[in-house]
Design a protein around this motif. Structure first.
Motif, mmCIF file in Angstrom:
data_model
loop_
_atom_site.group_PDB
_atom_site.id
_atom_site.type_symbol
_atom_site.label_atom_id
_atom_site.label_comp_id
_atom_site.label_asym_id
_atom_site.label_seq_id
_atom_site.Cartn_x
_atom_site.Cartn_y
_atom_site.Cartn_z
ATOM 1 N N ASN A 12 32.302 47.655 37.696
ATOM 2 C CA ASN A 12 33.105 47.457 36.501
ATOM 3 C C ASN A 12 34.295 48.400 36.363
ATOM 4 O O ASN A 12 35.121 48.209 35.478
ATOM 5 C CB ASN A 12 32.236 47.616 35.248
ATOM 6 C CG ASN A 12 31.172 46.541 35.144
ATOM 7 O OD1 ASN A 12 31.447 45.369 35.321
ATOM 8 N ND2 ASN A 12 29.948 46.952 34.841
ATOM 9 N N ASP B 155 41.626 34.516 31.911
ATOM 10 C CA ASP B 155 41.189 35.331 33.043
ATOM 11 C C ASP B 155 41.433 34.525 34.312
ATOM 12 O O ASP B 155 42.056 33.458 34.275
ATOM 13 C CB ASP B 155 39.722 35.764 32.899
ATOM 14 C CG ASP B 155 38.738 34.600 32.837
ATOM 15 O OD1 ASP B 155 39.054 33.498 33.361
ATOM 16 O OD2 ASP B 155 37.635 34.770 32.285
ATOM 17 N N LEU C 181 44.181 34.038 25.253
ATOM 18 C CA LEU C 181 43.127 34.609 26.091
ATOM 19 C C LEU C 181 43.113 33.911 27.443
ATOM 20 O O LEU C 181 43.309 32.694 27.527
ATOM 21 C CB LEU C 181 41.767 34.413 25.430
ATOM 22 C CG LEU C 181 41.402 35.300 24.240
ATOM 23 C CD1 LEU C 181 40.246 34.687 23.474
ATOM 24 C CD2 LEU C 181 41.044 36.703 24.711
ATOM 25 N N SER D 279 41.598 39.360 30.812
ATOM 26 C CA SER D 279 40.522 40.218 31.304
ATOM 27 C C SER D 279 41.138 41.352 32.108
ATOM 28 O O SER D 279 42.147 41.176 32.783
ATOM 29 C CB SER D 279 39.571 39.418 32.188
ATOM 30 O OG SER D 279 38.658 40.275 32.833
ATOM 31 N N TYR D 280 40.529 42.521 32.036
ATOM 32 C CA TYR D 280 41.045 43.630 32.846
ATOM 33 C C TYR D 280 40.586 43.513 34.292
ATOM 34 O O TYR D 280 41.191 44.091 35.192
ATOM 35 C CB TYR D 280 40.613 44.972 32.252
ATOM 36 C CG TYR D 280 39.193 45.393 32.567
ATOM 37 C CD1 TYR D 280 38.907 46.300 33.583
ATOM 38 C CD2 TYR D 280 38.115 44.881 31.830
ATOM 39 C CE1 TYR D 280 37.606 46.683 33.862
ATOM 40 C CE2 TYR D 280 36.815 45.262 32.104
ATOM 41 C CZ TYR D 280 36.567 46.165 33.117
ATOM 42 O OH TYR D 280 35.270 46.539 33.409
ATOM 43 N N ARG D 281 39.536 42.723 34.555
ATOM 44 C CA ARG D 281 38.972 42.601 35.899
ATOM 45 C C ARG D 281 38.878 41.137 36.303
ATOM 46 O O ARG D 281 38.897 40.236 35.467
ATOM 47 C CB ARG D 281 37.581 43.215 35.952
ATOM 48 C CG ARG D 281 36.620 42.610 34.939
ATOM 49 C CD ARG D 281 35.196 43.003 35.193
ATOM 50 N NE ARG D 281 34.770 42.549 36.494
ATOM 51 C CZ ARG D 281 33.590 42.812 37.038
ATOM 52 N NH1 ARG D 281 32.720 43.536 36.381
ATOM 53 N NH2 ARG D 281 33.260 42.354 38.212
ATOM 54 N N PRO E 267 44.014 43.815 26.592
ATOM 55 C CA PRO E 267 42.973 43.311 27.499
ATOM 56 C C PRO E 267 41.561 43.458 26.927
ATOM 57 O O PRO E 267 41.307 44.260 26.041
ATOM 58 C CB PRO E 267 43.151 44.185 28.744
ATOM 59 C CG PRO E 267 43.722 45.466 28.211
ATOM 60 C CD PRO E 267 44.586 45.090 27.045
ATOM 61 N N TRP E 268 40.651 42.671 27.503
ATOM 62 C CA TRP E 268 39.237 42.695 27.130
ATOM 63 C C TRP E 268 38.401 42.827 28.394
ATOM 64 O O TRP E 268 38.901 42.590 29.486
ATOM 65 C CB TRP E 268 38.862 41.407 26.378
ATOM 66 C CG TRP E 268 39.176 40.158 27.135
ATOM 67 C CD1 TRP E 268 40.345 39.462 27.138
ATOM 68 C CD2 TRP E 268 38.323 39.461 28.065
ATOM 69 N NE1 TRP E 268 40.280 38.370 27.993
ATOM 70 C CE2 TRP E 268 39.051 38.350 28.585
ATOM 71 C CE3 TRP E 268 37.013 39.663 28.528
ATOM 72 C CZ2 TRP E 268 38.518 37.456 29.517
ATOM 73 C CZ3 TRP E 268 36.487 38.772 29.458
ATOM 74 C CH2 TRP E 268 37.238 37.677 29.938
ATOM 75 N N THR E 269 37.090 43.060 28.307
ATOM 76 C CA THR E 269 36.415 43.912 27.350
ATOM 77 C C THR E 269 36.215 45.232 28.081
ATOM 78 O O THR E 269 35.456 45.280 29.059
ATOM 79 C CB THR E 269 35.062 43.311 26.934
ATOM 80 O OG1 THR E 269 35.259 42.032 26.345
ATOM 81 C CG2 THR E 269 34.309 44.212 25.985
ATOM 82 N N TYR F 145 36.964 37.853 37.949
ATOM 83 C CA TYR F 145 35.597 37.335 37.933
ATOM 84 C C TYR F 145 35.267 36.482 39.151
ATOM 85 O O TYR F 145 34.098 36.266 39.452
ATOM 86 C CB TYR F 145 35.359 36.518 36.662
ATOM 87 C CG TYR F 145 35.162 37.400 35.456
ATOM 88 C CD1 TYR F 145 33.914 37.911 35.134
ATOM 89 C CD2 TYR F 145 36.243 37.754 34.654
ATOM 90 C CE1 TYR F 145 33.727 38.740 34.047
ATOM 91 C CE2 TYR F 145 36.074 38.586 33.554
ATOM 92 C CZ TYR F 145 34.813 39.072 33.260
ATOM 93 O OH TYR F 145 34.642 39.894 32.179
ATOM 94 N N SER G 8 45.999 38.281 25.997
ATOM 95 C CA SER G 8 44.758 39.042 26.058
ATOM 96 C C SER G 8 44.004 38.653 27.323
ATOM 97 O O SER G 8 43.124 37.790 27.310
ATOM 98 C CB SER G 8 43.919 38.764 24.812
ATOM 99 O OG SER G 8 42.860 39.695 24.688
ATOM 100 N N HIS H 117 34.809 44.973 19.759
ATOM 101 C CA HIS H 117 34.401 43.686 20.325
ATOM 102 C C HIS H 117 33.085 43.214 19.715
ATOM 103 O O HIS H 117 32.049 43.877 19.847
ATOM 104 C CB HIS H 117 34.253 43.838 21.843
ATOM 105 C CG HIS H 117 33.939 42.576 22.566
ATOM 106 N ND1 HIS H 117 32.821 42.431 23.362
ATOM 107 C CD2 HIS H 117 34.585 41.382 22.613
ATOM 108 C CE1 HIS H 117 32.811 41.229 23.890
ATOM 109 N NE2 HIS H 117 33.866 40.561 23.451
#
Length: 377
Positions: free
Chosen positions: A288, A219, A217, A276-278, A316-318, A280, A274, A31
């Motif tokens: 995290n 989220d 991308l 987000s893994y979480r 997924p990121w980051t 927001y 792609s 990244h």
């Protein structure tokens, strides 16, 4: 203005069906180079990613006032990352340049900045590289091609556009055209993927360059019409997210948004999602890692399974914690990881006997760093 035209694409052909595929290969992406270990998106960051061993360099690019693609993450020059040195001309009314937007600065003005001297908050182990300049996209490829003589490196490059505040950057069409111009000249066309949160850019990419692989991308803030701030005069209805090229994910198949967004991504021709893994917009933002109190995941098995059923990859990121990698790889079965610490994740992959890319020769990396003056030009 990009006019949305839904595209029909066959599912991505895979050597082994997703349902039967063991995690013997995983696409490891550095990244912004190796943000946890060096100043992001600088030549030393790309060098460190080569040392760590990555499959893919992940980065972003912007477009200057004079229409030059520069390899940089932010839409503006942030005070936490860059320092002014001197104006291009003694009476330059835009000086100081820190705090200005890339779209309002020429390449000559941007090249005066020192973007390697400051420590970035949240990355206490990252080495600085005083005097490092923001590089053009062409300079980026010159350096990576110098190291990657065998041409095995892949690239995942983001057009950095904010459709919720469209006056902050150049438009999606010029981003794609200027990016593609450099992509083709670099000799890496078949190993480049174009990623964007602004799906208008992906639509334009597929309409103009159908053989350029695109990455959607997103989220929880970008799929929700009210999840992200927007300009007051933005000519988009309040029930439509500006990020999804005028698509409403509720118009797509699926019982929940995590499935519907995948169908939406497929409809614009994306080969990879792609996320987000979480999350927001919910949970404890200081947490995290999966399993910790307050952590709320965004990616889930429905999203991953739907993507695989449609022939799409999931990267997924980051993702920086080993617990998160274990959850994403072992439990959900993702196809790649974008991380600030590719060296650490590569060690975990080796421990799990998952194939990892061979690091590039240190002697070659050092030679190319010296050849290009460590990114100080």
């Amino acid at each position: 203005m990009v006019q949305l035209k839904l595209l029909a694409f066959a599912p991505l052909a895979l050597a082994v069906p997703f349902s039967k595929r063991a995690p013997q290969n995983l696409n490891l992406q550095g990244h912004r180079g190796s943000r946890g270990e060096t100043v992001e998106q600088t030549m030393p960051a790309w060098a460190r990613a080569f040392e760590d061993g990555v499959d893919t360099m992940e980065g972003d690019f912007g477009i200057t006032k004079d229409d030059i693609a520069v390899i940089w993450h932010d839409e503006d020059i942030q005070t936490t990352k860059c320092l002014d040195t001197k104006p291009v001309t003694a009476d330059d009314p835009l000086f100081p340049y820190v705090g200005k937007y890339i779209a309002n600065l020429t390449l000559a003005q941007i090249k005066t900045l020192d973007c390697g001297s400051q420590h970035l908050t949240g990355f206490p182990l990252a080495l600085t590289s005083p005097g490092t300049k923001i590089q053009t996209l062409t300079q980026f490829f010159e350096f990576t091609n110098c190291v990657d003589v065998s041409r095995r490196l892949h690239y995942n490059l983001e057009t950095k556009i904010d459709p919720a505040f469209p006056n902050l950057t150049k438009g999606p069409e010029i981003f794609v055209e200027k990016g593609v111009e450099v992509f083709k000249k670099s000799g890496n066309w078949k190993r480049i993927t174009h990623q964007s949160f602004d799906w208008r850019a992906l639509v334009y990419s597929k309409q103009k360059y159908s053989d350029l692989t695109t990455v959607a991308l997103f989220d929880d803030t970008t799929i929700d019409p009210q999840g992200y701030p927007r300009a007051e005069d933005l000519p988009i209805p309040g029930d439509v997210s500006p990020w999804l090229a005028n698509l409403k994910i509720e118009d797509f198949p699926g019982d929940e948004p995590s499935a519907q967004v995948v169908y939406a991504a497929q409809s614009i021709g994306a080969s990879i999602i792609s996320p987000s893994y979480r999350a927001y917009n919910s949970g404890d933002q200081s947490t995290n890692d999966i399993g910790e109190p307050g952590f709320v995941p965004f990616i889930n098995s429905t999203m991953v399974n739907t993507a695989h059923e449609l022939g799409l990859y999931v990267i997924p990121w980051t993702v920086n914690g080993i617990k998160n990698v274990e959850w994403l790889v072992d439990d959900l079965g993702v196809d790649g990881i974008i991380t600030d610490y590719p060296g650490s994740i590569a060690r975990w992959l080796k421990q799990q006997e998952i194939k990892t890319p061979k690091p590039w020769a240190q002697e070659r990396i050092d030679y190319c760093l010296k050849k290009y003056n460590y990114g100080r030009q």
